[in-house]
Design an enzyme around this catalytic site. Sequence first.
Site, mmCIF file in Angstrom:
data_model
loop_
_atom_site.group_PDB
_atom_site.id
_atom_site.type_symbol
_atom_site.label_atom_id
_atom_site.label_comp_id
_atom_site.label_asym_id
_atom_site.label_seq_id
_atom_site.Cartn_x
_atom_site.Cartn_y
_atom_site.Cartn_z
ATOM 1 C CG HIS A 84 -11.245 9.389 -28.215
ATOM 2 N ND1 HIS A 84 -11.368 8.595 -27.106
ATOM 3 C CD2 HIS A 84 -11.855 10.558 -27.907
ATOM 4 C CE1 HIS A 84 -12.034 9.252 -26.161
ATOM 5 N NE2 HIS A 84 -12.343 10.440 -26.625
ATOM 6 C CB CYS A 118 -18.077 12.475 -21.018
ATOM 7 S SG CYS A 118 -16.317 12.100 -21.109
ATOM 8 C CB CYS A 154 -19.250 7.103 -25.136
ATOM 9 S SG CYS A 154 -18.724 8.540 -26.101
ATOM 10 C CD GLU A 165 -14.591 17.807 -21.387
ATOM 11 O OE1 GLU A 165 -15.525 18.484 -20.906
ATOM 12 O OE2 GLU A 165 -14.729 16.630 -21.753
ATOM 13 C CB CYS A 175 -12.824 6.106 -23.448
ATOM 14 S SG CYS A 175 -14.453 6.141 -22.757
ATOM 15 C CB THR A 212 -11.858 14.171 -21.334
ATOM 16 O OG1 THR A 212 -12.490 14.910 -22.361
ATOM 17 C CG2 THR A 212 -12.843 13.196 -20.734
ATOM 18 C CE1 TYR A 242 -15.344 10.795 -28.263
ATOM 19 C CE2 TYR A 242 -16.421 12.449 -29.604
ATOM 20 C CZ TYR A 242 -15.566 12.120 -28.582
ATOM 21 O OH TYR A 242 -14.945 13.099 -27.871
ATOM 22 C CD GLU A 282 -16.454 14.685 -25.123
ATOM 23 O OE1 GLU A 282 -17.489 14.185 -24.657
ATOM 24 O OE2 GLU A 282 -15.336 14.549 -24.617
HETATM 25 FE FE1 SF4 Z 1 -15.972 10.644 -22.827
HETATM 26 FE FE2 SF4 Z 1 -16.930 9.274 -24.893
HETATM 27 FE FE3 SF4 Z 1 -14.403 10.168 -24.920
HETATM 28 FE FE4 SF4 Z 1 -15.180 8.158 -23.304
HETATM 29 S S1 SF4 Z 1 -15.130 8.150 -25.551
HETATM 30 S S2 SF4 Z 1 -13.878 9.873 -22.774
HETATM 31 S S3 SF4 Z 1 -17.237 8.817 -22.740
HETATM 32 S S4 SF4 Z 1 -16.268 11.395 -24.899
HETATM 33 FE FE FE Z 2 -14.036 12.819 -25.770
#
Ligand code: SF4
Ligand code: FE
Length: 485
Positions: free
Chosen positions: A295, A103, A302, A260, A107, A194, A299, A450
């Site tokens: 968000h 991660c 990422c 986190e 983001c 995060t 995902y 996560e």
């Molecule tokens: Fe982390 Fe993925 Fe959230 Fe970006 S989108 S903060 S990489 S979990």
């Molecule tokens: Fe996240």
Amino acid sequence: MIFMALMTAAQYEESLRKMNMEVYLFGKRVECPVDDPIIRPSLNSVKMTYELAQKPEYQELMTVISPLTGERINRFAHIHQSTEDLKNKVKMQRLLGQKTASCFQRCVGMDAFNACYSTTYDMDKALGTNYHEKLVTFLKYCQEKDLTVDGAMTDPKGDRGLSPSQQADPDLFLRIVERRENGIVVRGAKAHQTGIVNSHEVLVMPTISMTEKDVDYAVCFAVPVDTKGIKIIYGRQSCDTRKLEDGMLDRGNPKFGGHEALVVFDDVFVPEERIFMCGEYQFSGSLVERFAGFHRQSYGGCKVGVGDVLIGATALIADYNGTKKASHVKDKIIEMVHLNETLYACGIACSSEGHTTPAGSFEIDMLLANVCKQNVTRLPYEIGRLAEDIAGGIFVTMPSEADYNSPIVGKYVEKYLKAVATVPTYDRMKVLRLIENMMLGTAAVGYKTESLHGAGSPQAQRIMISRQSNLEMKKQLVKDILDIK
Ligand code: SF4
Ligand code: FE
């Protein structure tokens, strides 16, 4: 090429060194988070968002001309202007997942900004407030300075059966405890936050939709992470203390990670110009939905990039183990690719089907973004199961690096962990440790748990899917076909 509004990776690191955050780890204050061996890999991941932005081959994906400042900025600070922007966001996230296998944290701020941008606009239109202008001023500042901003939503929540104002302890949701002429004082906490230690600023949002009784909890604001009263209690990860050992092998992913933390706001003062919601409970629900929507789209980028690394590690270990020609191994790798690309398809689909908002920014298709994240709660586990299957049990029973280096038993580790004769034993061990790290170690936080709980637990998506499912329309389709009146 040097752009005024872009920091280099080194400048980013220096800028964090200048901050005076109150960070606690293993019960002690961390003097310099940047150099802490437990924290450092997570900083390297965020650093990659600066590093790639400097590379000509990634310029299109990593940077964009800001309509607010007219300057080239990092895409992580951008307000999406088109479906093309939404797709590029997902592609950028896949790229960073591929480069870090973890991660990269930045983001959450991007998603928070985009959610706040349209919500403050709607709020001002409906209520005559002036939050949008203040948010834009803050946003421009972050774009010009190329700051990493953390988006903070999840409160500790106490008794899940009670609303914020019904809790035995009123601080279990973050709230306004004092209103002053020039600002407010807030108290509470944000959980599993995060990337907080690697962020310059934190943009705080409410965590659920609220009613009139919860008016003090409907609050949105931004402050520097080293503001007086903010206490960061760093979260443990499985196998984290391996980072304190000599050698790199047993860490699995020696360079990168995520983090986190529990972030306490112990009577923190927020100046007037940094407040973007202050009691407008009617809008807390849409702010939450929009942030979650963005968000959940994230995902689809990422986790796919991290999945690419896991698939690569699985294919490589099949080579190293001598199993690459087995038809079931080939087929399992095909299945992993199929599942991973299914997630990507969802991320791209909710972006392509995005739409403009009254504020002029672009938002994802909410139904598809929630479907995207619902799939992310499941498919990485299956991809991981197949990776473990192909790796073989050795990835959890293998001796340590110290044994590999031991003058007494090292020769046995070298000899008996050898698989394909031409492949160095140590290289095979490295790949196995990376798989272990992603399945059971520090990176399992990002790739597995996560995927389940981040951006909202599975049930939260099902509620949104149910709301957007338009069953009446679907029933009408049947009636029309069957001539039912
Ligand atoms: Fe982390 Fe993925 Fe959230 Fe970006 S989108 S903060 S990489 S979990
Ligand atoms: Fe996240």
